[in-house]
Scaffold this motif. Structure first.
Motif, mmCIF file in Angstrom:
data_model
loop_
_atom_site.group_PDB
_atom_site.id
_atom_site.type_symbol
_atom_site.label_atom_id
_atom_site.label_comp_id
_atom_site.label_asym_id
_atom_site.label_seq_id
_atom_site.Cartn_x
_atom_site.Cartn_y
_atom_site.Cartn_z
ATOM 1 N N PRO A 1 10.370 -13.492 1.336
ATOM 2 C CA PRO A 1 9.867 -12.170 1.727
ATOM 3 C C PRO A 1 9.777 -11.203 0.550
ATOM 4 N N VAL A 2 10.699 -11.334 -0.411
ATOM 5 C CA VAL A 2 10.675 -10.377 -1.518
ATOM 6 C C VAL A 2 9.392 -10.503 -2.332
ATOM 7 N N PHE A 3 8.888 -11.722 -2.501
ATOM 8 C CA PHE A 3 7.665 -11.864 -3.294
ATOM 9 C C PHE A 3 6.425 -11.469 -2.494
ATOM 10 N N VAL A 4 6.496 -11.636 -1.164
ATOM 11 C CA VAL A 4 5.385 -11.174 -0.332
ATOM 12 C C VAL A 4 5.259 -9.650 -0.510
ATOM 13 N N GLN A 5 6.410 -8.969 -0.525
ATOM 14 C CA GLN A 5 6.391 -7.522 -0.764
ATOM 15 C C GLN A 5 5.970 -7.198 -2.196
ATOM 16 N N ALA A 6 6.599 -7.913 -3.131
ATOM 17 C CA ALA A 6 6.412 -7.562 -4.550
ATOM 18 C C ALA A 6 4.971 -7.797 -5.015
ATOM 19 N N THR A 7 4.235 -8.677 -4.333
ATOM 20 C CA THR A 7 2.839 -8.889 -4.746
ATOM 21 C C THR A 7 1.931 -7.771 -4.229
ATOM 22 N N ASP A 8 2.491 -6.832 -3.460
ATOM 23 C CA ASP A 8 1.755 -5.600 -3.123
ATOM 24 C C ASP A 8 2.179 -4.442 -4.024
ATOM 25 N N TRP A 9 3.217 -4.625 -4.820
ATOM 26 C CA TRP A 9 3.694 -3.545 -5.695
ATOM 27 C C TRP A 9 2.658 -3.304 -6.799
ATOM 28 N N ILE A 10 2.408 -2.039 -7.094
ATOM 29 C CA ILE A 10 1.414 -1.759 -8.131
ATOM 30 C C ILE A 10 1.808 -2.395 -9.468
ATOM 31 N N LEU A 11 3.092 -2.562 -9.667
ATOM 32 C CA LEU A 11 3.591 -3.199 -10.890
ATOM 33 C C LEU A 11 3.005 -4.602 -11.068
ATOM 34 N N LEU B 1 12.356 -3.222 4.376
ATOM 35 C CA LEU B 1 11.025 -3.131 4.970
ATOM 36 C C LEU B 1 11.132 -2.628 6.410
ATOM 37 N N ALA B 2 12.096 -3.180 7.164
ATOM 38 C CA ALA B 2 12.273 -2.758 8.563
ATOM 39 C C ALA B 2 12.658 -1.272 8.596
ATOM 40 N N TYR B 3 13.535 -0.879 7.667
ATOM 41 C CA TYR B 3 13.970 0.521 7.638
ATOM 42 C C TYR B 3 12.787 1.450 7.345
ATOM 43 N N PHE B 4 12.012 1.123 6.303
ATOM 44 C CA PHE B 4 10.897 2.005 5.915
ATOM 45 C C PHE B 4 9.802 2.036 6.992
ATOM 46 N N THR B 5 9.613 0.894 7.665
ATOM 47 C CA THR B 5 8.596 0.867 8.718
ATOM 48 C C THR B 5 8.995 1.823 9.844
ATOM 49 N N ALA B 6 10.286 1.783 10.213
ATOM 50 C CA ALA B 6 10.760 2.665 11.288
ATOM 51 C C ALA B 6 10.710 4.135 10.839
ATOM 52 N N LEU B 7 11.106 4.387 9.580
ATOM 53 C CA LEU B 7 11.097 5.776 9.086
ATOM 54 C C LEU B 7 9.665 6.309 9.026
ATOM 55 N N ALA B 8 8.722 5.439 8.608
ATOM 56 C CA ALA B 8 7.321 5.866 8.536
ATOM 57 C C ALA B 8 6.819 6.238 9.934
ATOM 58 N N THR C 1 -3.281 0.639 3.226
ATOM 59 C CA THR C 1 -2.818 0.052 4.494
ATOM 60 C C THR C 1 -1.331 0.358 4.682
ATOM 61 N N ASP C 2 -0.862 0.180 5.926
ATOM 62 C CA ASP C 2 0.553 0.444 6.194
ATOM 63 C C ASP C 2 1.451 -0.461 5.352
ATOM 64 N N PHE C 3 1.054 -1.725 5.194
ATOM 65 C CA PHE C 3 1.885 -2.629 4.390
ATOM 66 C C PHE C 3 1.907 -2.192 2.927
ATOM 67 N N GLU C 4 0.732 -1.841 2.410
ATOM 68 C CA GLU C 4 0.699 -1.385 1.011
ATOM 69 C C GLU C 4 1.607 -0.172 0.834
ATOM 70 N N LEU C 5 1.612 0.688 1.827
ATOM 71 C CA LEU C 5 2.427 1.898 1.737
ATOM 72 C C LEU C 5 3.926 1.565 1.745
ATOM 73 N N VAL C 6 4.371 0.826 2.768
ATOM 74 C CA VAL C 6 5.825 0.596 2.837
ATOM 75 C C VAL C 6 6.300 -0.333 1.717
ATOM 76 N N HIS C 7 5.454 -1.284 1.343
ATOM 77 C CA HIS C 7 5.859 -2.162 0.238
ATOM 78 C C HIS C 7 6.056 -1.344 -1.044
ATOM 79 N N ASN C 8 5.175 -0.411 -1.292
ATOM 80 C CA ASN C 8 5.321 0.365 -2.525
ATOM 81 C C ASN C 8 6.450 1.386 -2.450
ATOM 82 N N LEU C 9 6.885 1.713 -1.242
ATOM 83 C CA LEU C 9 8.095 2.546 -1.140
ATOM 84 C C LEU C 9 9.297 1.767 -1.657
ATOM 85 N N THR C 10 9.358 0.472 -1.313
ATOM 86 C CA THR C 10 10.502 -0.302 -1.826
ATOM 87 C C THR C 10 10.402 -0.411 -3.351
#
Ligand code: HEM
Length: 402
Positions: A76-86, A196-203, A230-239
């Motif tokens: 899961p971490v790489f699924v998120q990290a491949t949306d990170w602008i970095l 991810l679950a936390y940021f999704t709920a907070l969003a 997109t919502d995923f791009e948003l929460v992923h980049n929050l992490t």
């Protein structure tokens, strides 16, 4: 000394603890050194700058992972990290970065100043209390780690009640930058899932009830109807903001205090105002960079006269560029008054650190407060360095404050 021997020494615990003499030896070899087929290390200031600013060099993204590591999506971490602008290349990088930058304004950062000062003062109060009888206080744990993570929570808009549970997750996730032991991967994945679950709920909460915070601003941009974030791009980049912003700044604070403990005159110069906080911070960044290394994938070109081809792995050693004698006079001397400043510690080009102004502000607020509050701050034991190379800092920096 043969360059391969120098590089081998860099990967030993002693080399990680003090890479600077090894960098000095590498600078005598050249600005860029081929260390194997399709493997290049770049240590010269100008050459690093040129690579980072050249759009022909790419960062590792989902497509490159697909080529080299087909199973990566089960993490899961790489699924998120491949949306990170970095970890994105143009044009996706430019689209998402410019949307984030619209919320990450200089006004929002400057507006954090009173909050940063208050957080710093509260932490200093707690340190003063703990160390009042001359007992040792742990600077990394009690200040350097807590300040940046609390500031990012404040910036994003994470409610105070949630912050404590949140910090260890942030710390675990930051492990993704330097996975030295695969056994740490399950904890990193777990932190990625929970955050991810936390940021999704907070969003979802902020969508119903917007506030004056970065998350509400980002949601307004995402909901502006053009579907550009997109919502995923948003929460992923929050992490990403969370992990990119705290351990790096923690190390800036620890590395800066370490300088002062060895060179009390440097602390006095900040206390009496003969050196500006901003100049002190920039010299700490240059002298002992919190991020030592970043990397790119090459294309057919040359770097400092060395041939590079498609898929060459290019390691740009920011910490070495900051000590390049071609660029800095007497690079091993800590001198906040130097006029040849301009550290590479925040990178350069399209991926230049989006949080640089925030990190500089945190340092410029924290150091004068810390040093004036504790004029007698002294080392209370052997500091313990983190056994990492990419992120350079301390695990423990015990001090007495009276
Ligand atoms: C002293 C503290 C910091 C240092 C040394 C640092 C260093 C860096 C470096 C070297 C890069 C570029 C990496 C590359 O080119 O591959 C970078 C990118 C980034 N940093 Fe920082 N950083 C710091 C603080 C922060 C803070 C406080 C935040 C946010 C709150 C932040 C967020 C980011 C983000 C989102 C990127 C990715 C930008 C992009 O790829 O477009 N950083 N940082």
């Amino acid at each position: 000394m043969d360059p391969m021997e120098i590089l081998a020494s860099l990967s030993t615990p002693a080399g990680r603890a003090d890479p600077y003499p090894l960098y000095a030896a590498l600078h005598e070899v050249g600005e860029a050194i081929e260390i194997g087929p399709r493997d290049l290390i770049v240590i010269g200031y100008d050459a690093i700058n040129a690579v980072l600013r050249d759009p022909g060099f790419a960062v590792t993204d989902a497509a490159s992972l697909d080529k080299n590591w087909p199973g990566w999506r089960s993490n899961p971490v790489f699924v998120q990290a491949t949306d990170w602008i970095l970890n994105l290349n143009a044009p996706r990088h430019s689209r998402i970065r410019s949307l984030i930058a619209r919320a990450f304004t200089s006004r929002r950062i400057a507006g954090l100043e009173p909050a940063i000062a208050k957080i710093a003062d509260d932490l200093l109060d707690a340190m003063a209390e703990r160390g009042a009888d001359g007992a040792a206080v742990e600077f990394m744990h009690d200040f350097a780690y807590l300040l940046p993570v609390t500031v990012i929570c404040e910036l994003i808009g994470i409610p105070e009640a949630d912050r404590e549970g949140f910090r260890p997750l942030a710390r675990d996730l930051a492990g993704v930058f330097e996975i030295r032991d695969p056994a740490t991967l399950p904890a990193i994945n777990q932190a990625a899932v929970e955050l991810l679950a936390y940021f999704t709920a907070l969003a979802a909460r902020r969508r119903d009830d917007p506030r004056d915070d970065l998350l509400s601003d980002l949601l307004a941009i995402a909901d502006s109807g053009d579907g550009r974030l997109t919502d995923f791009e948003l929460v992923h980049n929050l992490t990403l903001l969370l992990v990119a912003g705290f351990e790096t700044t923690t190390n800036l604070l620890g590395n800066g205090l370490h300088v002062v403990l060895h060179d009390p005159a440097a602390g006095d110069a900040v206390r009496d105002g003969s050196v500006s906080p901003a100049a002190f911070v920039d010299e700490v960044l240059r002298f002992d960079s919190p991020v030592q290394l970043t990397s790119r994938i090459g294309y057919d070109t040359t770097v400092a006269g060395v041939r590079v081809s498609q898929d060459t792995e290019v390691a740009t050693v920011l910490g070495a560029g900051n000590r390049d004698p071609r660029r800095f006079a007497d690079p091993g001397r800590f001198d906040p008054a130097r006029t040849d400043g301009g550290p590479l510690s925040f990178g350069g080009g399209a991926h230049f650190c989006i949080g640089a102004a925030l990190a500089r502000l945190e340092g410029a607020i924290a150091f004068p407060r810390l040093l004036s509050r504790f004029p007698r701050i002294t080392s209370a034991g052997e500091p313990v360095r983190r056994d990492t190379f990419l992120l350079r800092g301390f695990d423990s920096l015990p001090v007495t404050v009276v």
